[in-house]
Design a protein around this motif. Structure first.
Motif, mmCIF file in Angstrom:
data_model
loop_
_atom_site.group_PDB
_atom_site.id
_atom_site.type_symbol
_atom_site.label_atom_id
_atom_site.label_comp_id
_atom_site.label_asym_id
_atom_site.label_seq_id
_atom_site.Cartn_x
_atom_site.Cartn_y
_atom_site.Cartn_z
ATOM 1 N N SER A 109 0.853 -1.182 0.000
ATOM 2 C CA SER A 109 0.000 0.000 0.000
ATOM 3 C C SER A 109 0.889 1.232 0.000
ATOM 4 N N ARG A 113 -2.190 7.571 -0.846
ATOM 5 C CA ARG A 113 -2.970 8.034 -1.985
ATOM 6 C C ARG A 113 -2.784 9.536 -2.153
ATOM 7 N N ARG A 114 -2.953 9.975 -3.358
ATOM 8 C CA ARG A 114 -2.928 11.393 -3.692
ATOM 9 C C ARG A 114 -1.743 12.089 -3.036
ATOM 10 N N HIS A 126 -10.983 9.751 -10.553
ATOM 11 C CA HIS A 126 -11.263 10.096 -9.165
ATOM 12 C C HIS A 126 -12.511 9.406 -8.633
ATOM 13 N N ASP A 171 -16.050 3.054 -3.583
ATOM 14 C CA ASP A 171 -14.925 2.992 -2.650
ATOM 15 C C ASP A 171 -13.870 4.043 -2.992
ATOM 16 N N ARG A 172 -13.611 4.190 -4.281
ATOM 17 C CA ARG A 172 -12.634 5.186 -4.715
ATOM 18 C C ARG A 172 -13.110 6.593 -4.331
ATOM 19 N N TYR A 173 -14.393 6.857 -4.557
ATOM 20 C CA TYR A 173 -14.934 8.174 -4.217
ATOM 21 C C TYR A 173 -14.914 8.400 -2.706
ATOM 22 N N GLU A 175 -12.774 7.229 -0.573
ATOM 23 C CA GLU A 175 -11.401 7.559 -0.190
ATOM 24 C C GLU A 175 -11.094 9.028 -0.474
ATOM 25 N N ALA A 191 -12.845 11.271 2.077
ATOM 26 C CA ALA A 191 -12.219 11.100 3.385
ATOM 27 C C ALA A 191 -10.919 11.889 3.470
ATOM 28 N N GLU A 192 -10.144 11.869 2.388
ATOM 29 C CA GLU A 192 -8.904 12.651 2.353
ATOM 30 C C GLU A 192 -9.195 14.145 2.434
#
Length: 325
Positions: free
Chosen positions: A235, A238-239, A263, A275-277, A279, A282-283
């Motif tokens: 892992s 991200r971003r 995105h 799930d991607r959205y 994340e 949440a960020e």
């Protein structure tokens, strides 16, 4: 609904550095004895007064106010929130609620941006001081190595740094500015990102270079390993990069993101990916809780160049009116 002491149509008072600093001093004076004031100040990492004397025994309020000298509003808000959490300070809590956006606490130190090639490699040249050094692929990224403070980073400051870095001191200011703009544009991936940079850069022409610089592809997180090195089960953060960053005065940090299909959808199936959205949002929450302001554009908004240019011009004008005081 909780009542407010301010009449209808009356403006809320402005909570300045001095007002909040004094309020913290008064809270300590009224709540603790002199020994406790000194102990708590040490626990919370406040620097000792200069000269270090027994001022706490003369005036507890003055002792605390002196130790808070030089701190920006964002730092004072963070300190007051900590005092409230640990010692229940409703009077400070009320002031904090009136402050509004105050930016990100702490001092910006490392600004790595405009990467246009293989990922760079970092080492901590001084782990105690958190000093970093780019040891590989440094030619593919820019590192602003001048002090950054609560005043933000203007286009003039950035171009002066660029002229010194590239040995362009003999060039005109306009030529240096154009040269830097071309280098920044190299780091952008698509026409929509380039349009964002282009429309904001027009503001340097219209308003002069002493406005915040729009900085592309800024590293917020950094994982030294690539996805290939980590493998399928590994892992990574991200971003790691923000599309654009503006450092306004008073430690206001504005993140601008352009959202393409990657995105919110699976790149292989092209289907929406909840799930991607999740994340992503949440960020964003975490960034906002840390004091960043995040503004997103959907890719579809910037397809038509004419309407997109008008949209961006209006957005940047409103952004400046809101934050650049």
């Amino acid at each position: 609904m909780q009542s407010t002491p301010y009449g209808k149509g009356m403006a809320m008072p402005t909570i300045t550095v001095r007002v909040l600093r004094e309020a913290i001093g008064v809270f300590f004076r009224d709540r603790f004895n002199s020994d406790a004031v000194e102990e708590i100040c040490v626990e919370m990492g406040l620097r000792p007064p200069e000269p270090p004397d027994d001022v706490a025994f003369k005036s507890k309020r003055a002792y605390v106010v002196e130790r808070l000298q030089g701190q920006q509003l964002a730092d004072l808000v963070t300190f007051a929130m900590r005092v409230d959490e640990e010692h229940d300070a409703p009077e400070l809590r009320e002031l904090i609620a009136q402050v509004g956006p105050v930016g990100v606490a702490g001092q910006p130190k490392n600004l790595i941006f405009a990467a246009d090639g293989p990922k760079h490699q970092l080492v901590l040249s001084d782990a105690i001081n958190n000093d970093i050094e780019v040891v590989a692929n440094d030619q593919f990224c820019l590192v602003y190595d001048r002090p950054l403070d609560a005043g933000g980073l203007t286009w003039r400051q950035l171009t002066e740094w660029w002229a010194a870095r590239e040995g362009l001191e003999a060039w005109t200011e306009t030529a240096v500015s154009q040269n830097l703009y071309a280098r920044l544009a190299q780091s952008l991936d698509n026409d929509a990102e380039k349009l964002i940079l282009r429309r904001y850069s027009q503001r340097y022409v219209d308003n002069g270079p002493d406005i915040p610089a729009l900085i592309p592809q800024v590293y917020l997180h950094y994982d030294p390993y690539t996805r290939r090195e980590l493998g399928p089960k590994g892992s990574t953060l991200r971003r790691q990069r923000m599309d654009f960053l503006l450092l306004f005065p008073n430690r206001i940090r504005i993140v601008i993101e352009l959202d393409g299909a990657q995105h919110y959808s699976d790149l292989e199936t092209k289907r929406a990916d909840p799930d991607r959205y999740a994340e992503l949002v949440a960020e964003d929450r975490q960034l906002r809780l840390r004091g960043y302001e995040v503004y997103r554009f959907g890719g579809a908004e910037l397809v038509n160049r004419a309407s997109a240019s008008a949209l961006l011009d209006d957005f940047f004008a409103q952004l400046t009116a809101r934050y650049h005081r």
